[in-house]
Design a protein around this motif. Structure first.
Motif, PDB file in Angstrom:
ATOM      1  N   SER A 294     -90.892  12.240  85.918  1.00  0.00           N
ATOM      2  CA  SER A 294     -91.850  13.218  86.441  1.00  0.00           C
ATOM      3  C   SER A 294     -91.098  14.365  87.101  1.00  0.00           C
ATOM      4  N   HIS A 295     -91.276  15.568  86.564  1.00  0.00           N
ATOM      5  CA  HIS A 295     -90.679  16.755  87.181  1.00  0.00           C
ATOM      6  C   HIS A 295     -91.758  17.490  87.958  1.00  0.00           C
ATOM      7  N   ASP A 296     -91.337  18.221  88.996  1.00  0.00           N
ATOM      8  CA  ASP A 296     -92.308  19.011  89.756  1.00  0.00           C
ATOM      9  C   ASP A 296     -93.063  19.948  88.821  1.00  0.00           C
ATOM     10  N   ASP A 297     -92.349  20.520  87.863  1.00  0.00           N
ATOM     11  CA  ASP A 297     -93.011  21.303  86.825  1.00  0.00           C
ATOM     12  C   ASP A 297     -93.310  20.357  85.664  1.00  0.00           C
ATOM     13  N   TRP A 298     -94.598  19.982  85.554  1.00  0.00           N
ATOM     14  CA  TRP A 298     -94.937  18.909  84.611  1.00  0.00           C
ATOM     15  C   TRP A 298     -94.630  19.299  83.166  1.00  0.00           C
ATOM     16  N   ARG A 299     -94.470  20.626  82.900  1.00  0.00           N
ATOM     17  CA  ARG A 299     -94.193  21.045  81.514  1.00  0.00           C
ATOM     18  C   ARG A 299     -92.823  20.558  81.045  1.00  0.00           C
ATOM     19  N   GLN A 300     -91.995  20.147  81.985  1.00  0.00           N
ATOM     20  CA  GLN A 300     -90.687  19.593  81.594  1.00  0.00           C
ATOM     21  C   GLN A 300     -90.802  18.141  81.113  1.00  0.00           C
ATOM     22  N   ARG A 301     -92.007  17.588  81.205  1.00  0.00           N
ATOM     23  CA  ARG A 301     -92.201  16.192  80.792  1.00  0.00           C
ATOM     24  C   ARG A 301     -91.867  16.008  79.315  1.00  0.00           C
ATOM     25  N   GLU A 302     -91.147  14.958  78.988  1.00  0.00           N
ATOM     26  CA  GLU A 302     -90.838  14.666  77.588  1.00  0.00           C
ATOM     27  C   GLU A 302     -91.874  13.680  77.062  1.00  0.00           C
ATOM     28  N   ASP A 303     -92.909  14.208  76.445  1.00  0.00           N
ATOM     29  CA  ASP A 303     -94.029  13.367  76.023  1.00  0.00           C
ATOM     30  C   ASP A 303     -93.615  12.256  75.070  1.00  0.00           C
ATOM     31  N   ASP A 304     -92.601  12.534  74.229  1.00  0.00           N
ATOM     32  CA  ASP A 304     -92.210  11.486  73.281  1.00  0.00           C
ATOM     33  C   ASP A 304     -91.606  10.275  73.999  1.00  0.00           C
ATOM     34  N   GLN A 305     -90.980  10.507  75.142  1.00  0.00           N
ATOM     35  CA  GLN A 305     -90.454   9.384  75.924  1.00  0.00           C
ATOM     36  C   GLN A 305     -91.611   8.532  76.474  1.00  0.00           C
ATOM     37  N   TYR A 306     -92.667   9.210  76.906  1.00  0.00           N
ATOM     38  CA  TYR A 306     -93.847   8.498  77.421  1.00  0.00           C
ATOM     39  C   TYR A 306     -94.520   7.713  76.297  1.00  0.00           C
ATOM     40  N   GLU A 307     -94.740   8.397  75.172  1.00  0.00           N
ATOM     41  CA  GLU A 307     -95.373   7.719  74.022  1.00  0.00           C
ATOM     42  C   GLU A 307     -94.520   6.529  73.583  1.00  0.00           C
ATOM     43  N   GLY A 308     -93.206   6.751  73.570  1.00  0.00           N
ATOM     44  CA  GLY A 308     -92.288   5.689  73.163  1.00  0.00           C
ATOM     45  C   GLY A 308     -92.406   4.474  74.075  1.00  0.00           C
ATOM     46  N   PHE A 309     -92.501   4.738  75.374  1.00  0.00           N
ATOM     47  CA  PHE A 309     -92.600   3.627  76.326  1.00  0.00           C
ATOM     48  C   PHE A 309     -93.917   2.858  76.134  1.00  0.00           C
TER      49      PHE A 309
ATOM     50  N   ALA B  74     -95.703   2.633  73.419  1.00  0.00           N
ATOM     51  CA  ALA B  74     -95.627   1.884  72.153  1.00  0.00           C
ATOM     52  C   ALA B  74     -94.763   0.629  72.344  1.00  0.00           C
ATOM     53  N   TRP B  75     -93.716   0.774  73.131  1.00  0.00           N
ATOM     54  CA  TRP B  75     -92.843  -0.372  73.416  1.00  0.00           C
ATOM     55  C   TRP B  75     -93.628  -1.476  74.150  1.00  0.00           C
ATOM     56  N   ILE B  76     -94.472  -1.084  75.117  1.00  0.00           N
ATOM     57  CA  ILE B  76     -95.296  -2.080  75.836  1.00  0.00           C
ATOM     58  C   ILE B  76     -96.178  -2.837  74.841  1.00  0.00           C
ATOM     59  N   ALA B  77     -96.836  -2.079  73.962  1.00  0.00           N
ATOM     60  CA  ALA B  77     -97.755  -2.713  72.999  1.00  0.00           C
ATOM     61  C   ALA B  77     -96.998  -3.705  72.116  1.00  0.00           C
ATOM     62  N   ALA B  78     -95.790  -3.345  71.699  1.00  0.00           N
ATOM     63  CA  ALA B  78     -95.026  -4.211  70.796  1.00  0.00           C
ATOM     64  C   ALA B  78     -94.407  -5.399  71.529  1.00  0.00           C
ATOM     65  N   THR B  79     -94.060  -5.206  72.787  1.00  0.00           N
ATOM     66  CA  THR B  79     -93.324  -6.238  73.536  1.00  0.00           C
ATOM     67  C   THR B  79     -94.268  -7.271  74.151  1.00  0.00           C
ATOM     68  N   TYR B  80     -95.500  -6.861  74.421  1.00  0.00           N
ATOM     69  CA  TYR B  80     -96.455  -7.761  75.072  1.00  0.00           C
ATOM     70  C   TYR B  80     -97.714  -7.928  74.215  1.00  0.00           C
ATOM     71  N   PRO B  81     -97.570  -8.558  73.030  1.00  0.00           N
ATOM     72  CA  PRO B  81     -98.714  -8.661  72.117  1.00  0.00           C
ATOM     73  C   PRO B  81     -99.868  -9.482  72.703  1.00  0.00           C
ATOM     74  N   GLU B  82     -99.551 -10.495  73.547  1.00  0.00           N
ATOM     75  CA  GLU B  82    -100.626 -11.314  74.137  1.00  0.00           C
ATOM     76  C   GLU B  82    -101.507 -10.451  75.039  1.00  0.00           C
ATOM     77  N   VAL B  83    -100.857  -9.580  75.828  1.00  0.00           N
ATOM     78  CA  VAL B  83    -101.614  -8.689  76.719  1.00  0.00           C
ATOM     79  C   VAL B  83    -102.478  -7.755  75.866  1.00  0.00           C
ATOM     80  N   GLN B  84    -101.871  -7.270  74.789  1.00  0.00           N
ATOM     81  CA  GLN B  84    -102.550  -6.331  73.910  1.00  0.00           C
ATOM     82  C   GLN B  84    -103.799  -6.958  73.279  1.00  0.00           C
ATOM     83  N   SER B  85    -103.714  -8.253  72.931  1.00  0.00           N
ATOM     84  CA  SER B  85    -104.853  -8.862  72.231  1.00  0.00           C
ATOM     85  C   SER B  85    -105.900  -9.449  73.190  1.00  0.00           C
ATOM     86  N   GLN B  86    -105.471  -9.942  74.359  1.00  0.00           N
ATOM     87  CA  GLN B  86    -106.427 -10.605  75.264  1.00  0.00           C
ATOM     88  C   GLN B  86    -107.125  -9.634  76.213  1.00  0.00           C
ATOM     89  N   LEU B  87    -106.481  -8.524  76.509  1.00  0.00           N
ATOM     90  CA  LEU B  87    -107.055  -7.571  77.468  1.00  0.00           C
ATOM     91  C   LEU B  87    -107.542  -6.339  76.703  1.00  0.00           C
TER      92      LEU B  87
END
Ligand SMILES: [Zn+2]
Length: 490
Positions: A64-79, A81-94
């Motif tokens: 998070s930068h003070d100027d939010w335009r510096q945010r790297e959206d692909d890093q956020y999307e990547g993270f 997507a990683w949660i969804a792939a790493t925690y399939p039980e959470v993804q399916s039960q919740l």
């Protein structure tokens, strides 16, 4: 007997009575050590797996930068997507809902969905690494290296560790076939470090809008403190029930410009400097009362005799205690609204008199004060109409949550079960701002991460060499699993 002798005897008697009172009060000034217990699930944690998962999470630069335009959206999307792939039980039960694109809100439906729900929250955005300090890191800040029993990197303490531990705990409970009583919500927010408007504030509005009743919430804001309170050798789980407010004021002093070879008596800079010195010499009034008094009084019960004597007799020694506490920055911050001049601006050139001089001063508002009362106090202290005062940013101190409610008791029980019966649990005050300032608008909000840290660890918080031990990660998973599955009192 002469009058004088009689007076002397009476004085001696009075002193003897006073000493007796002081000693008696000190003798009975002991901790109660009464804690409620709850039935809850134990989980078997795979330490290597948890460490690897946190390591992977750190490699996404969700900064998070003070100027939010510096945010790297692909890093956020990547993270995400990683949660969804790493925690399939959470993804399916919740069920998952995305709030403002990047905040995740999971709902784990309970058997009795009409009961008040609980919310456990953590943020996955991190602060940037201070430019120029990269080489001071023993392990690169976004490499997620595992070495010497620690996972290293930005976010390992603040606050990806909690995100990962919550996901691991939920996964282990699902694998056991556990179903919660009431609904359990998990929020993973994305903008905590820059104001939380699109994360926790939006989540809070969503709960309000849907009229969802929350029994309590848990989010960051304190830890199990190891050796951090002078004089107390036992670990302290400070479960914080409120947080301070925030106010930045800009002072603008006006002067006549011109050449500096023939300056007037007062320049904009000297007028401004006088105002800052006045503020320094007149701290916002405070005192040992309310939440700070409860916290310190509880701590003092575990301190050496001399300090117990003082706190047990605070009716007499309070001014002395306040004076001593006020000398230590962390103690002072518990007593009062703090005043910190942080930014200065004057002329553009050394030989040009300034037309204006500006300063920014940051106040952290104690729950006993509010924005309006602090501004009024500051105006009174400065008392100089050559200075304009502008509000740059403000928010009030949070509501104070109930320290006797079920949520607090469950957190206390889980902390002791995981970190040992020796841990002292006490309510406290968070002196920084967290996502809970929004959550506490709608329910009891507790601020506590279940990791045990020393002052050395704390230096990594927003600083250099941020790290967390693998052992702490294991304990954090055990803690969240117990807490999520805490049901009936034993
Ligand atoms: Zn944080």
């Amino acid at each position: 007997m002469t009058k004088l002798k009689k007076g002397g005897l009476l004085l001696l008697l009075a002193i003897a009575i006073l000493i007796a009172v002081l000693l008696t009060r000190t003798a009975s000034f002991t901790p109660s050590e009464q804690y409620q217990q709850f039935s809850a699930r134990n989980v078997q944690v795979d330490a290597n797996q948890v460490a690897n998962h946190l390591s992977e999470a750190i490699r996404f630069k969700t900064v998070s930068h003070d100027d939010w335009r510096q945010r790297e959206d692909d890093q956020y999307e990547g993270f995400l997507a990683w949660i969804a792939a790493t925690y399939p039980e959470v993804q399916s039960q919740l069920t998952l809902e995305r709030v403002n694109d990047f905040t995740l809100l999971y709902r784990w439906k309970g058997k009795q969905s009409n009961e008040p729900a609980v919310l456990m929250s953590a943020h996955y955005d991190v602060v940037p690494v201070n430019p120029g300090t990269e080489s001071l890191w023993e392990h690169a800040p976004y490499a997620g290296e595992i070495a010497d029993g620690y996972i290293w990197g930005r976010g390992s303490l603040d606050d990806k560790s909690a995100v990962i531990a919550l996901l691991e705990a939920t996964t282990l409970l699902i694998k056991q076939g556990y179903e919660p009583q009431g609904d359990v919500y998990l929020a993973f927010t994305h903008d905590e470090e820059i104001g939380s408007v699109y994360g926790s504030q939006a989540v809070t509005e969503l709960f309000k809008g849907r009229d969802i009743k929350l029994a309590w919430t848990l989010d960051e804001g304190s830890f199990v403190l190891d050796g951090m309170v002078p004089g107390v050798s036992r670990k302290i789980a400070s479960v914080n029930i409120a947080e301070k407010g925030y106010l930045t004021l800009e002072f603008v002093a006006h002067g006549q410009g011109g050449h500096s070879s023939m300056p007037p008596q007062d320049t904009a800079v000297s007028i401004l400097a006088e105002a800052i010195v006045k503020l320094k010499n007149a701290p916002v009034p405070g005192g040992l009362e309310g939440l700070s008094e409860q916290l310190y009084t509880e701590m003092a019960k575990y301190m050496p005799y001399s300090k117990r004597l003082l706190f047990a007799n605070s009716w007499l020694f309070k001014p002395l205690i306040e004076k001593e506490m006020g000398k230590i920055p962390s103690g002072n911050a518990m007593l009062r609204t703090t005043t910190a001049p942080t930014m200065l601006e004057g002329s553009v050139k050394a030989n040009v008199l300034p037309i204006t001089a500006k300063a920014k001063v940051n106040f952290r508002i104690h729950p006993r004060d509010n924005v309006e009362s602090v501004i009024a106090y500051v105006k009174g202290v400065i008392n100089d109409d050559r200075i304009d005062i502008n509000v740059v940013r403000e928010f009030e101190a949070s509501n104070v949550s109930d320290k006797n409610a079920n949520g607090f008791n469950k957190i206390a029980a889980a902390a002791r079960e995981v970190h040992g019966d020796d841990v002292i649990v006490t309510p406290g005050l968070t002196i920084a701002a967290t996502d809970s300032r929004y959550y506490s608008e709608i329910t009891n909000s507790y601020r506590f991460n279940p990791m045990s840290i020393t002052s050395q660890d704390l230096a990594g918080f927003h600083g250099t060499n941020e790290r967390i031990s693998i052992d702490n990660m294991v304990k954090a998973v055990e803690f969240y699993a117990r807490l999520m599955s805490s049901e009936q009192p034993k």
